[in-house]
Design a protein around this motif. Structure first.
Motif, PDB file in Angstrom:
ATOM      1  N   GLU A 292      20.447 -14.024 -66.133  1.00 29.81           N
ATOM      2  CA  GLU A 292      20.299 -14.236 -67.566  1.00 29.81           C
ATOM      3  C   GLU A 292      19.356 -13.188 -68.139  1.00 29.81           C
ATOM      4  O   GLU A 292      18.203 -13.102 -67.734  1.00 29.81           O
ATOM      5  CB  GLU A 292      19.738 -15.639 -67.811  1.00 29.81           C
ATOM      6  CG  GLU A 292      19.658 -16.017 -69.267  1.00 29.81           C
ATOM      7  CD  GLU A 292      19.107 -17.413 -69.435  1.00 29.81           C
ATOM      8  OE1 GLU A 292      17.876 -17.538 -69.573  1.00 29.81           O
ATOM      9  OE2 GLU A 292      19.890 -18.379 -69.405  1.00 29.81           O
ATOM     10  N   PRO A 294      16.838 -11.872 -70.540  1.00 22.12           N
ATOM     11  CA  PRO A 294      15.967 -12.450 -71.564  1.00 22.12           C
ATOM     12  C   PRO A 294      16.031 -11.652 -72.854  1.00 22.12           C
ATOM     13  O   PRO A 294      16.114 -10.427 -72.858  1.00 22.12           O
ATOM     14  CB  PRO A 294      14.569 -12.357 -70.930  1.00 22.12           C
ATOM     15  CG  PRO A 294      14.669 -11.241 -69.953  1.00 22.12           C
ATOM     16  CD  PRO A 294      16.073 -11.275 -69.433  1.00 22.12           C
ATOM     17  N   THR A 385      19.339 -17.413 -79.986  1.00 20.31           N
ATOM     18  CA  THR A 385      20.146 -18.158 -79.022  1.00 20.31           C
ATOM     19  C   THR A 385      19.237 -18.875 -78.029  1.00 20.31           C
ATOM     20  O   THR A 385      18.015 -18.768 -78.092  1.00 20.31           O
ATOM     21  CB  THR A 385      21.075 -17.206 -78.244  1.00 20.31           C
ATOM     22  OG1 THR A 385      20.284 -16.408 -77.333  1.00 20.31           O
ATOM     23  CG2 THR A 385      21.824 -16.262 -79.193  1.00 20.31           C
ATOM     24  N   ARG A 386      19.869 -19.581 -77.095  1.00 24.59           N
ATOM     25  CA  ARG A 386      19.101 -20.321 -76.091  1.00 24.59           C
ATOM     26  C   ARG A 386      18.366 -19.386 -75.130  1.00 24.59           C
ATOM     27  O   ARG A 386      17.524 -19.827 -74.351  1.00 24.59           O
ATOM     28  CB  ARG A 386      20.026 -21.238 -75.302  1.00 24.59           C
ATOM     29  CG  ARG A 386      21.078 -20.489 -74.495  1.00 24.59           C
ATOM     30  CD  ARG A 386      21.943 -21.430 -73.690  1.00 24.59           C
ATOM     31  NE  ARG A 386      22.940 -20.699 -72.906  1.00 24.59           N
ATOM     32  CZ  ARG A 386      22.684 -20.128 -71.736  1.00 24.59           C
ATOM     33  NH1 ARG A 386      21.478 -20.192 -71.220  1.00 24.59           N
ATOM     34  NH2 ARG A 386      23.639 -19.482 -71.091  1.00 24.59           N
ATOM     35  N   ARG A 387      18.689 -18.091 -75.158  1.00 20.25           N
ATOM     36  CA  ARG A 387      17.992 -17.123 -74.305  1.00 20.25           C
ATOM     37  C   ARG A 387      16.848 -16.421 -75.042  1.00 20.25           C
ATOM     38  O   ARG A 387      16.142 -15.618 -74.447  1.00 20.25           O
ATOM     39  CB  ARG A 387      18.972 -16.063 -73.795  1.00 20.25           C
ATOM     40  CG  ARG A 387      20.045 -16.588 -72.874  1.00 20.25           C
ATOM     41  CD  ARG A 387      20.808 -15.452 -72.212  1.00 20.25           C
ATOM     42  NE  ARG A 387      21.496 -14.625 -73.203  1.00 20.25           N
ATOM     43  CZ  ARG A 387      22.723 -14.857 -73.648  1.00 20.25           C
ATOM     44  NH1 ARG A 387      23.387 -15.918 -73.218  1.00 20.25           N
ATOM     45  NH2 ARG A 387      23.295 -14.062 -74.524  1.00 20.25           N
ATOM     46  N   THR A 388      16.676 -16.726 -76.328  1.00 18.93           N
ATOM     47  CA  THR A 388      15.729 -15.972 -77.153  1.00 18.93           C
ATOM     48  C   THR A 388      14.330 -16.560 -77.077  1.00 18.93           C
ATOM     49  O   THR A 388      14.133 -17.766 -77.256  1.00 18.93           O
ATOM     50  CB  THR A 388      16.185 -15.967 -78.620  1.00 18.93           C
ATOM     51  OG1 THR A 388      17.506 -15.430 -78.704  1.00 18.93           O
ATOM     52  CG2 THR A 388      15.234 -15.141 -79.479  1.00 18.93           C
ATOM     53  N   THR A 389      13.357 -15.694 -76.833  1.00 23.27           N
ATOM     54  CA  THR A 389      11.953 -16.041 -77.009  1.00 23.27           C
ATOM     55  C   THR A 389      11.508 -15.450 -78.339  1.00 23.27           C
ATOM     56  O   THR A 389      11.569 -14.235 -78.538  1.00 23.27           O
ATOM     57  CB  THR A 389      11.086 -15.472 -75.874  1.00 23.27           C
ATOM     58  OG1 THR A 389      11.443 -16.115 -74.643  1.00 23.27           O
ATOM     59  CG2 THR A 389       9.605 -15.712 -76.152  1.00 23.27           C
ATOM     60  N   ALA A 415      15.850 -21.560 -80.433  1.00 21.42           N
ATOM     61  CA  ALA A 415      15.294 -20.597 -79.480  1.00 21.42           C
ATOM     62  C   ALA A 415      14.958 -21.267 -78.145  1.00 21.42           C
ATOM     63  O   ALA A 415      14.806 -22.492 -78.054  1.00 21.42           O
ATOM     64  CB  ALA A 415      14.051 -19.949 -80.069  1.00 21.42           C
ATOM     65  N   LYS A 416      14.832 -20.446 -77.133  1.00 25.70           N
ATOM     66  CA  LYS A 416      14.390 -20.943 -75.828  1.00 25.70           C
ATOM     67  C   LYS A 416      12.948 -21.388 -75.909  1.00 25.70           C
ATOM     68  O   LYS A 416      12.562 -22.421 -75.364  1.00 25.70           O
ATOM     69  CB  LYS A 416      14.547 -19.833 -74.781  1.00 25.70           C
ATOM     70  CG  LYS A 416      14.155 -20.253 -73.368  1.00 25.70           C
ATOM     71  CD  LYS A 416      14.437 -19.123 -72.394  1.00 25.70           C
ATOM     72  CE  LYS A 416      14.113 -19.556 -70.967  1.00 25.70           C
ATOM     73  NZ  LYS A 416      14.407 -18.483 -69.998  1.00 25.70           N
ATOM     74  N   ARG A 417      12.124 -20.598 -76.576  1.00 32.20           N
ATOM     75  CA  ARG A 417      10.732 -20.963 -76.808  1.00 32.20           C
ATOM     76  C   ARG A 417      10.206 -20.201 -78.014  1.00 32.20           C
ATOM     77  O   ARG A 417      10.723 -19.123 -78.348  1.00 32.20           O
ATOM     78  CB  ARG A 417       9.854 -20.670 -75.579  1.00 32.20           C
ATOM     79  CG  ARG A 417       9.816 -19.234 -75.145  1.00 32.20           C
ATOM     80  CD  ARG A 417       8.819 -19.030 -74.014  1.00 32.20           C
ATOM     81  NE  ARG A 417       9.095 -19.850 -72.860  1.00 32.20           N
ATOM     82  CZ  ARG A 417       9.966 -19.530 -71.914  1.00 32.20           C
ATOM     83  NH1 ARG A 417      10.661 -18.403 -72.015  1.00 32.20           N
ATOM     84  NH2 ARG A 417      10.168 -20.308 -70.882  1.00 32.20           N
ATOM     85  N   ASN A 444       5.952 -23.746 -78.977  1.00 33.18           N
ATOM     86  CA  ASN A 444       5.736 -24.133 -77.582  1.00 33.18           C
ATOM     87  C   ASN A 444       4.317 -23.814 -77.154  1.00 33.18           C
ATOM     88  O   ASN A 444       3.685 -24.585 -76.437  1.00 33.18           O
ATOM     89  CB  ASN A 444       6.736 -23.413 -76.673  1.00 33.18           C
ATOM     90  CG  ASN A 444       8.159 -23.813 -76.967  1.00 33.18           C
ATOM     91  OD1 ASN A 444       8.816 -23.213 -77.805  1.00 33.18           O
ATOM     92  ND2 ASN A 444       8.643 -24.837 -76.302  1.00 33.18           N
TER      93      ASN A 444
END
Length: 465
Positions: A292, A294, A385-389, A415-417, A444
């Motif tokens: 994945e 990042p 996206t779910r991969r985004t910090t 976002a992921k975090r 977070n």
């Protein structure tokens, strides 16, 4: 010291902490027992005796820091209300004094907080007003006591000095209209002018105190120096520290890829691998998961209030751009502008200059985090996206505009975090126009970075292993 503790209890009350008279008496007795030589012990005693609710601890800590740092002591010359001074000196006869006191009490509710505190001789409230005014200034530029005059004028303006003078003039005009003799009005005017001069002197003393404190905090160790005091050699050292941080952060973000268990159980490979044991799955095999990649999105405040810190943070953004496959960089003051291409195509100095030159966003506007977050959510939420910090860099000072915290909530949901790096000490969060305590709830992680030494610590705080 007993009087100072009583005043401190009043500051707590003004900030919403419930403090009873018996608790103040407990605090006085307890501090007599432990003494004043150990600041941490003194703080602990006051907290134990004056604070009952966990929700009031942050308020207590902020109030303790500014009240016992010397801010309140600068207003010791303001020790009596105007009515008490006039009564003690006896320049006005009884009827005139009653008329003056009555008129002051009548106008007081409509006056500015500063004018009220001056007329009432309320030192605790004066300290609170000027502490909040100082938080609106970029004190990072205060490097010498010689600058005290300029910063004192700015502080007085932030505290509402002009309106206070107008209120005092209105009081004098009202006394004349009520038929008070010119000699009586002159006496009141003279005392009011003297009180205002004391306020101006106190503001200069407070700025001078802060300048001297900043000078004392300077050190030859680059890791503890404020960012704006770094030499070129120290800037080079800072760049190295930033790159180390960025690499450490990147390794933590992709650490999950190194897990031995990647993906779902692969039944066919498991049976084949365990033929030796008669098909009993002694050694399970798993489907390999594609690595994945990042993604990082950085949103950095470049307003005047964080100018010194923002250059370091832009350097951080440039470094992250070179380490991550997909990075998008944005700057904002009130509007939001993308600077990703600058950071891809230009060297670090040129990229930072372009980001802060006012060509992407207007630098003349006041900070408006609520508008920036709302605009960013409206225009770029689809790219999260779910991969985004998502990393937000700024002090969270919103100039009393709507905080639009809903936008941060939407970003966090996608976002992921969400990470927030703040260049202002935590004790100042939530004071004045700061929205950091609100924004922190929807991140977070939120960390403080005020010097280079903080860089070595924040990777562990940002992305725990």
């Amino acid at each position: 010291m007993d009087a100072r503790i009583v005043e401190f209890a009043e500051v707590l009350r003004q900030n919403g902490v419930r403090v009873s008279t018996s608790e103040v008496q407990d605090a006085l007795r307890a501090t007599t027992e432990v003494g004043l030589t150990q600041k941490d012990l003194f703080r602990a005693v006051l907290r134990t005796t004056l604070v009952k609710r966990e929700m009031d601890v942050d308020t207590f800590n902020r109030a303790f820091n500014f009240f016992f740092s010397g801010a309140a002591a600068t207003f010791e010359a303001i020790d009596k209300s105007l009515a008490d001074q006039l009564a003690e000196e006896g320049y006005l006869d009884g009827d005139i004094l009653k008329m003056v006191t009555f008129q002051m009490n009548l106008l007081l509710p409509e006056m500015s907080p500063l004018a009220q505190a001056v007329l009432e001789g309320d030192r605790a409230r004066l300290a609170q007003i000027f502490r909040m005014a100082s938080l609106q200034l970029d004190m990072s530029r205060l490097e010498s006591p010689l600058q005290a005059g300029f910063f004192a004028r700015r502080m007085l303006a932030g505290a509402g000095m002009e309106r206070a003078r107008s209120d005092m003039k209105s009081l004098e005009d009202e006394l004349r209209a009520r038929g008070i003799a010119p000699e009586g009005v002159e006496i009141v005017s003279r005392h009011v002018a003297a009180a205002m001069r004391k306020i101006e002197d106190a503001a200069r003393q407070e700025v001078k105190r802060q300048a001297e404190a900043r000078i004392r905090r300077r050190t030859d160790n680059v890791t503890d120096k404020p960012l704006h005091l770094l030499s070129q050699a120290e800037v080079d050292q800072m760049e190295s520290a930033v790159r180390t941080l960025a690499e450490k952060l990147r390794s933590r973000l992709i650490r999950r890829q190194r897990s031995h268990r990647k993906g779902a159980l692969n039944v066919r490979r498991t049976l084949r691998r365990n033929m030796t044991w008669g098909g009993v799955p002694m050694v399970p095999q798993f489907k390999s998961r594609r690595p994945e990649r990042p993604e990082l999105v950085v949103l950095c405040d470049v307003s005047d209030s964080v100018r010194n810190a923002s250059r370091m943070m832009l350097l951080f953004m440039h470094t992250m751009q070179s380490l991550f496959v997909r990075v998008r960089s944005f700057v904002f003051v009130s509007d939001v502008g993308e600077v990703t291409q600058y950071f891809k195509d230009l060297d670090v100095d040129e990229a930072i200059d372009m980001a802060t030159a006012g060509k992407t966003v207007s630098l003349s506007a006041n900070s408006n985090y609520g508008r920036a977050l709302a605009d960013f959510t409206r225009d770029h939420l689809g790219s999260i996206t779910r991969r985004t910090t998502l990393m937000v860099i700024g002090d969270g000072r919103n100039n009393y505009n709507a905080n639009n915290v809903w936008a941060l909530k939407d970003l966090r949901r996608k976002a992921k975090r969400v990470l927030w790096i703040c260049p202002e000490e935590r004790g100042n969060w939530g004071v004045g126009d700061s929205e950091m305590l609100t924004y922190e709830k929807h991140c977070n992680t939120a960390v403080v970075v005020t010097s280079v030494s903080d860089l070595a610590r924040i990777a562990d705080q940002l992305v725990p292993s």
